[in-house]
Design a protein around this motif. Sequence first.
Motif, PDB file in Angstrom:
ATOM      1  N   ARG A 202       0.831  -1.208   0.000  1.00 22.27           N
ATOM      2  CA  ARG A 202       0.000   0.000   0.000  1.00 22.27           C
ATOM      3  C   ARG A 202       0.862   1.253   0.000  1.00 22.27           C
ATOM      4  N   ILE A 203       1.950   1.244   0.781  1.00 25.38           N
ATOM      5  CA  ILE A 203       2.827   2.414   0.857  1.00 25.38           C
ATOM      6  C   ILE A 203       3.474   2.690  -0.495  1.00 25.38           C
ATOM      7  N   ILE A 204       4.016   1.627  -1.116  1.00 25.23           N
ATOM      8  CA  ILE A 204       4.668   1.783  -2.418  1.00 25.23           C
ATOM      9  C   ILE A 204       3.660   2.298  -3.443  1.00 25.23           C
ATOM     10  N   ARG A 205       2.460   1.708  -3.433  1.00 21.37           N
ATOM     11  CA  ARG A 205       1.422   2.122  -4.383  1.00 21.37           C
ATOM     12  C   ARG A 205       1.090   3.591  -4.193  1.00 21.37           C
ATOM     13  N   GLY A 206       0.872   3.994  -2.936  1.00 18.21           N
ATOM     14  CA  GLY A 206       0.513   5.387  -2.658  1.00 18.21           C
ATOM     15  C   GLY A 206       1.594   6.348  -3.115  1.00 18.21           C
ATOM     16  N   GLN A 207       2.854   5.992  -2.824  1.00 22.43           N
ATOM     17  CA  GLN A 207       3.980   6.839  -3.216  1.00 22.43           C
ATOM     18  C   GLN A 207       4.012   7.025  -4.729  1.00 22.43           C
ATOM     19  N   LEU A 208       3.885   5.896  -5.450  1.00 26.77           N
ATOM     20  CA  LEU A 208       3.986   5.960  -6.907  1.00 26.77           C
ATOM     21  C   LEU A 208       2.856   6.801  -7.501  1.00 26.77           C
ATOM     22  N   LEU A 209       1.648   6.638  -6.946  1.00 29.14           N
ATOM     23  CA  LEU A 209       0.509   7.388  -7.476  1.00 29.14           C
ATOM     24  C   LEU A 209       0.696   8.883  -7.270  1.00 29.14           C
ATOM     25  N   THR A 210       1.271   9.275  -6.113  1.00 32.65           N
ATOM     26  CA  THR A 210       1.487  10.696  -5.837  1.00 32.65           C
ATOM     27  C   THR A 210       2.566  11.260  -6.752  1.00 32.65           C
ATOM     28  N   ILE A 211       3.684  10.517  -6.816  1.00 29.32           N
ATOM     29  CA  ILE A 211       4.844  11.006  -7.557  1.00 29.32           C
ATOM     30  C   ILE A 211       4.517  11.195  -9.039  1.00 29.32           C
ATOM     31  N   ARG A 212       3.675  10.282  -9.563  1.00 29.24           N
ATOM     32  CA  ARG A 212       3.370  10.325 -10.985  1.00 29.24           C
ATOM     33  C   ARG A 212       2.796  11.673 -11.396  1.00 29.24           C
ATOM     34  N   GLU A 213       2.096  12.336 -10.445  1.00 31.82           N
ATOM     35  CA  GLU A 213       1.450  13.600 -10.775  1.00 31.82           C
ATOM     36  C   GLU A 213       2.325  14.804 -10.425  1.00 31.82           C
ATOM     37  N   MET A 214       3.539  14.559  -9.903  1.00 32.72           N
ATOM     38  CA  MET A 214       4.382  15.671  -9.456  1.00 32.72           C
ATOM     39  C   MET A 214       4.919  16.480 -10.637  1.00 32.72           C
ATOM     40  N   GLU A 215       5.233  17.763 -10.356  1.00 36.53           N
ATOM     41  CA  GLU A 215       5.737  18.634 -11.426  1.00 36.53           C
ATOM     42  C   GLU A 215       7.052  18.115 -11.998  1.00 36.53           C
ATOM     43  N   TYR A 216       7.921  17.568 -11.145  1.00 36.39           N
ATOM     44  CA  TYR A 216       9.227  17.178 -11.675  1.00 36.39           C
ATOM     45  C   TYR A 216       9.129  16.014 -12.647  1.00 36.39           C
ATOM     46  N   THR A 217       8.064  15.200 -12.489  1.00 38.46           N
ATOM     47  CA  THR A 217       7.852  14.145 -13.478  1.00 38.46           C
ATOM     48  C   THR A 217       7.511  14.761 -14.840  1.00 38.46           C
ATOM     49  N   ILE A 218       6.607  15.728 -14.766  1.00 40.10           N
ATOM     50  CA  ILE A 218       6.199  16.406 -16.005  1.00 40.10           C
ATOM     51  C   ILE A 218       7.386  17.145 -16.610  1.00 40.10           C
ATOM     52  N   ALA A 219       8.192  17.795 -15.747  1.00 39.24           N
ATOM     53  CA  ALA A 219       9.353  18.540 -16.210  1.00 39.24           C
ATOM     54  C   ALA A 219      10.344  17.614 -16.895  1.00 39.24           C
ATOM     55  N   ALA A 220      10.599  16.466 -16.266  1.00 40.34           N
ATOM     56  CA  ALA A 220      11.554  15.522 -16.845  1.00 40.34           C
ATOM     57  C   ALA A 220      11.053  15.025 -18.194  1.00 40.34           C
ATOM     58  N   ARG A 221       9.736  14.777 -18.238  1.00 41.97           N
ATOM     59  CA  ARG A 221       9.165  14.289 -19.489  1.00 41.97           C
ATOM     60  C   ARG A 221       9.274  15.366 -20.580  1.00 41.97           C
ATOM     61  N   ALA A 222       9.021  16.609 -20.167  1.00 38.67           N
ATOM     62  CA  ALA A 222       9.093  17.717 -21.119  1.00 38.67           C
ATOM     63  C   ALA A 222      10.500  17.871 -21.670  1.00 38.67           C
ATOM     64  N   LEU A 223      11.503  17.552 -20.832  1.00 36.19           N
ATOM     65  CA  LEU A 223      12.893  17.649 -21.268  1.00 36.19           C
ATOM     66  C   LEU A 223      13.293  16.465 -22.133  1.00 36.19           C
ATOM     67  N   GLY A 224      12.361  15.527 -22.333  1.00 33.56           N
ATOM     68  CA  GLY A 224      12.613  14.421 -23.253  1.00 33.56           C
ATOM     69  C   GLY A 224      13.206  13.197 -22.603  1.00 33.56           C
ATOM     70  N   ALA A 225      13.063  13.072 -21.286  1.00 37.48           N
ATOM     71  CA  ALA A 225      13.615  11.890 -20.619  1.00 37.48           C
ATOM     72  C   ALA A 225      12.778  10.668 -20.964  1.00 37.48           C
ATOM     73  N   ARG A 226      13.457   9.538 -21.087  1.00 36.94           N
ATOM     74  CA  ARG A 226      12.744   8.305 -21.367  1.00 36.94           C
ATOM     75  C   ARG A 226      11.998   7.844 -20.115  1.00 36.94           C
ATOM     76  N   GLN A 227      10.948   7.023 -20.292  1.00 35.43           N
ATOM     77  CA  GLN A 227      10.156   6.539 -19.169  1.00 35.43           C
ATOM     78  C   GLN A 227      11.027   5.777 -18.163  1.00 35.43           C
ATOM     79  N   SER A 228      11.956   4.948 -18.676  1.00 36.47           N
ATOM     80  CA  SER A 228      12.782   4.152 -17.777  1.00 36.47           C
ATOM     81  C   SER A 228      13.685   5.059 -16.946  1.00 36.47           C
ATOM     82  N   ARG A 229      14.188   6.139 -17.564  1.00 32.94           N
ATOM     83  CA  ARG A 229      15.048   7.062 -16.841  1.00 32.94           C
ATOM     84  C   ARG A 229      14.255   7.786 -15.752  1.00 32.94           C
ATOM     85  N   ILE A 230      13.030   8.181 -16.087  1.00 30.03           N
ATOM     86  CA  ILE A 230      12.190   8.855 -15.092  1.00 30.03           C
ATOM     87  C   ILE A 230      11.948   7.927 -13.905  1.00 30.03           C
ATOM     88  N   ALA A 231      11.642   6.675 -14.214  1.00 37.08           N
ATOM     89  CA  ALA A 231      11.337   5.725 -13.147  1.00 37.08           C
ATOM     90  C   ALA A 231      12.538   5.528 -12.231  1.00 37.08           C
TER      91      ALA A 231
END
Lengths: 324, 315
Positions: A202-231
């Motif tokens: 439950r803890i891991i799931r909750g963490q991942l769900l929160t992080i997925r919506e964080m700005e830095y995820t979007i920022a990294a994606r915008a900079l062209g980072a691959r999904q595996s690198r983001i993870a």
Amino acid sequence: MAVRTEPLQAFPAPSGRSGFLWDAYKRMRRNRAAMISMVVIGMLVVTAIFADLVAPYSPSEQFLKSSGGVVENPLAPRRTGKFERPTADHVFGTDQLARDIFSRTVVGLRISLSAAFFAIVVVTVIGVVVGTFAASGSKSFDDLLMRVTDITYAFPDLLFIILLRSVFADSLFGFKSVLGIEASVLLLFLAISLTAWPTMARIIRGQLLTIREMEYTIAARALGARQSRIAVRHWLPNAVGPAIVEATFLAPRAIFAEAALSFIGIGVNPPTPSLGVLISEHFSWLQINWTGVAFPTATLAVLFLAFQFFGDGLRDAFDPRSRR
Amino acid sequence: MTRYLLGRLLQSAITLFFIALITFTLMHEVPGGPFDALAGERVLSVEFVRAQEAYYGLSDPLPQQFARYMGNLLRGDLGLSFAQKGQKISDLILDKMNASLLLGAMSFTIVFGFGVPVGVVSAIRRNTIWDYLGLALSTSLAAVPAFVTAFIFLIVFAVWLGWFDVRLGKDFGDSLGSVRNGLLPALALGAPSMALVSRLTRGAMLEVLDQDYIRTARAKGLSRGGIYVRHALRNALIPVVTLTGPIFAGLVTGSIIIEEIFGIPGIGSAFVTSVFQRDYGMIMGTTLLYATIIMLMNLVVDLLYPLVDPRVRIA
């Protein structure tokens, strides 16, 4: 194993080491109780690993003394070697079979710490796999995890462990021992882990769900980072904090479960000297020799306090906002 | 509201069904049957064991046995005990429940009767020796499980001081005079929760004392005592109230080890015995009772929350 983030060229790298785990360590260094606890845990782990060298005697060796036939003073208590008070030879005294309590406690410490280690490894592995699946997989799998956690929360832990432990009497699928560890000990560890993994998932799931919506995820994606690198570079270091804290607090729970179940006779089987077995054996002789109960109990108390303060320190270090 | 309640009850019923299923399966997987265990003392003929098993329906297929058990459960029938001849499980549980409930109630009183005042004093006398003393004590008590505290108590009070007998709990719950014997077990059982409550009260109290309305009350010239009790404590208790349910459930269902240590004839030690005796009805009854208590207490707290904190509404 500090995960370092490479700064963009436009921004000068901060001097000195940085990174998520290193920052947390720097914050924890200011917490005196946590640092002392870390040293204590380290010392206890080393003692447990080298238990055979630390223990002066074998845990099953008996130090019986014969009175030699001639009784010099019939009124003096007979010295049999049993229930000796602490002396230089036997720093914790001897038990009802004239065995050295210190040596037995050191071996017991090894069993307690391996219970903690085993529970942490098994629970973290299951928790990370199931938690990741629940966060990224299908809705129905997520629902299933929720129902399983509901059941685990409502099922009294100790009852479940007692039942599961009783199912397999002394062998695990026909094996009496696996990798040199007795099946009964291993089974106990397994039962403890099975009650704890849903919380971790439950803890891991909750963490991942929160992080997925964080700005830095979007920022990294915008900079062209691959999904595996983001993870690996962004999600893992940020999800790992609460998981490490949960894993640390698993240690005292596993140690408690081992001691408590061995005490009531459903855990580790005697003559294997786990701390719970030691307390249980000496409990019947409490009025004659209380030191036999006191030393294993004190060892447990030190373990619990050290893990608690260390865990509290870790939690504050990983999440500075949670400080009281 | 009714919709919410019905939903929660339905969910609890489903959870309870799965707990029953898991317990039933595990318990029948435990090697040996109820009559093999008895045979340890007397030699029972194979024919007799078969006859007994047939009489209690133990030779039927497991799914059929489970269906029959659940059917009886719905009608409020928990079945008969194998270990105590001819006794109904419901009677046995009610009998054993006395001691466990009394112990839980005593512990509960200690937890909140001491935990809340200690937390309040720590908050009012913040950063003084009293605060640090309370904090050190509660952190240590919260870390060490009741199991360890119990042995420390026994060594100090029973062996060194000789105030109590080691097996002091053996007639606990029988008479009013035995209540005194429950003090030590209740204190050991409640110590970790007491520490938790005092830390929570301290934190909540500190937060409330920083609020503007406390300054206003002070500026109006209200007495310190009046402010602390009527304005600060009432709001600081909100998070504490939400803990009452889980703590009560934890005390009643978490006393297995404490009952074993002090020899208290409660439901926890009865469960341990029933596992050894393969007394199927007792194992099922105890597990379902414990699970019900835990879920009921969580439900009660969720319902209580909007009453103490009007900002919260049940969806």
